[in-house]
Design a protein around this motif. Structure first.
Motif, PDB file in Angstrom:
ATOM      1  N   HIS A 137       0.802  -1.220   0.000  1.00  0.00           N
ATOM      2  CA  HIS A 137       0.000   0.000   0.000  1.00  0.00           C
ATOM      3  C   HIS A 137       0.835   1.269   0.000  1.00  0.00           C
ATOM      4  O   HIS A 137       0.289   2.368   0.147  1.00  0.00           O
TER       5      HIS A 137
ATOM      6  N   ARG B 256      -2.717  -8.020   0.466  1.00  0.00           N
ATOM      7  CA  ARG B 256      -2.192  -6.651   0.529  1.00  0.00           C
ATOM      8  C   ARG B 256      -1.565  -6.219  -0.794  1.00  0.00           C
ATOM      9  O   ARG B 256      -1.375  -5.030  -1.034  1.00  0.00           O
TER      10      ARG B 256
ATOM     11  N   GLU C  78      -4.702  -5.302  -6.460  1.00  0.00           N
ATOM     12  CA  GLU C  78      -5.699  -4.243  -6.613  1.00  0.00           C
ATOM     13  C   GLU C  78      -6.609  -4.579  -7.784  1.00  0.00           C
ATOM     14  O   GLU C  78      -6.163  -5.185  -8.767  1.00  0.00           O
ATOM     15  N   PRO C  79      -7.903  -4.202  -7.699  1.00  0.00           N
ATOM     16  CA  PRO C  79      -8.815  -4.473  -8.817  1.00  0.00           C
ATOM     17  C   PRO C  79      -8.547  -3.544  -9.986  1.00  0.00           C
ATOM     18  O   PRO C  79      -8.250  -2.359  -9.799  1.00  0.00           O
ATOM     19  N   VAL C  80      -8.621  -4.087 -11.180  1.00  0.00           N
ATOM     20  CA  VAL C  80      -8.465  -3.324 -12.427  1.00  0.00           C
ATOM     21  C   VAL C  80      -9.485  -3.873 -13.422  1.00  0.00           C
ATOM     22  O   VAL C  80     -10.060  -4.944 -13.201  1.00  0.00           O
TER      23      VAL C  80
ATOM     24  N   TYR D 277      -7.686  -8.552 -11.583  1.00  0.00           N
ATOM     25  CA  TYR D 277      -6.778  -8.044 -10.549  1.00  0.00           C
ATOM     26  C   TYR D 277      -5.352  -8.016 -11.079  1.00  0.00           C
ATOM     27  O   TYR D 277      -4.958  -8.842 -11.903  1.00  0.00           O
TER      28      TYR D 277
ATOM     29  N   TRP E 137      -1.103  -6.767  -9.604  1.00  0.00           N
ATOM     30  CA  TRP E 137      -0.296  -6.457  -8.428  1.00  0.00           C
ATOM     31  C   TRP E 137      -0.113  -4.955  -8.292  1.00  0.00           C
ATOM     32  O   TRP E 137       0.081  -4.240  -9.289  1.00  0.00           O
ATOM     33  N   ARG E 138      -0.159  -4.470  -7.062  1.00  0.00           N
ATOM     34  CA  ARG E 138       0.072  -3.050  -6.792  1.00  0.00           C
ATOM     35  C   ARG E 138       1.525  -2.652  -7.033  1.00  0.00           C
ATOM     36  O   ARG E 138       1.824  -1.472  -7.213  1.00  0.00           O
TER      37      ARG E 138
END
Length: 287
Positions: free
Chosen positions: A65, A188, A191-193, A197, A199-200
């Motif tokens: 995050h 953690r 992230e949704p796209v 999904y 990776w951040r």
């Protein structure tokens, strides 16, 4: 698994970092650092088993995050070192201990060597020194890195149709992990796209390093560590295949434990986390 944890953020001059907080506020101050492409959830099993520690488990920049570095920056070890010190300043910690897994262990060792007056103790999990490179390969490495940096703008991170496919991919990554470990990291790290999904993590984290320290460099860093060190080596981990680790540790007053399991032994299962916790609880109990 379920666990109780507090979330916090640190606004540094150049990036905002996220972190998990574990343990009593008046506990021994510890900054915990995760491995490459992992995140603060790497301590989800271990941290609750540690006694009397105030653990700040960071997401490194570009991970979890935390924010990403600016487009004209890289993700070098040296930048991470400064970030850890800036977080300590935010916390008001003049002296503190470091806990590190893999890359986090490497950063911890370098920082303890560079600013010994700031570091109280090191608790390391299958991480001590970075990959090395000798001078005769430096020009080629630099060229390869520069070409990769120019090409990265055309790359896209994978998109997984559902969480299960993302977890499966993490289980079979460069370093394989258990299903529960992958689920924790994905919790953690995703992230949704549109389409599912991803990776951040910043895609630039996968780029090759511009330059590597020589083995002579890392020898000097290890020799410069002045604080007590507890080093947990995984019997089936990454450091087990490095033949020069024994020579690095020779003559060093490190508390070394070789435990069964792979590189993520502290996260893959509860038994491994407990064994690591047993080592570190004894280590931090010594005054």
């Amino acid at each position: 698994m379920t666990f109780s944890v507090e979330e916090t953020r640190f606004s540094l001059p150049h990036v905002e970092l996220a972190a998990h907080l574990f343990g009593p506020e008046d506990g021994i101050p510890v900054i915990a650092l995760h491995g490459w492409l992992d995140n603060a959830m790497t301590y989800a099993r271990l941290a609750p088993k540690l006694k009397g520690l105030r653990i700040v488990a960071l997401d490194f920049p570009g991970h979890g995050h935390s924010g990403h570095y600016a487009s004209n920056s890289s993700y070098s070890m040296w930048e991470y070192l400064e970030d850890v010190l800036l977080v300590a300043e935010k916390l008001g910690w003049e002296r503190f201990s470091l806990m590190g897994h893999s890359l986090g262990g490497i950063i911890s060792t370098l920082l303890a060597a560079a600013v010994p007056e700031r570091i109280e103790r090191l608790a390391l999990i299958d991480g001590l020194i970075p990959f090395t490179g000798e001078a005769d390969g430096a020009a080629k490495r630099l060229g390869d890195a520069l070409r990769a940096r120019l090409a990265v703008r055309d790359k896209r991170k994978p998109v997984y149709a559902d969480l299960e496919r993302a977890v499966q991919a993490r289980m079979q990554g460069v370093v394989a992990v258990s299903r529960e470990a992958a689920e924790l990291l994905a919790q953690r790290g995703l992230e949704p796209v549109p389409g599912g999904y991803t990776w951040r993590s910043d895609i630039r984290l996968t780029l090759p390093s511009v330059m590597r320290l020589t083995f002579a460099h890392v020898e000097q860093f290890v020799r410069s560590v002045q604080c007590p060190v507890s080093l947990v080596l995984a019997a089936q981990g990454q450091m087990a295949v490095e033949p020069r680790i024994a020579s690095l540790l020779e003559g060093r007053h490190f508390d070394v434990h070789t435990l069964p399991g792979g590189h993520h032994l502290h996260l893959n299962e509860e038994a491994g986390a407990q064994q690591v916790a047993d080592c570190f609880n004894r280590f931090f109990a010594v005054t």
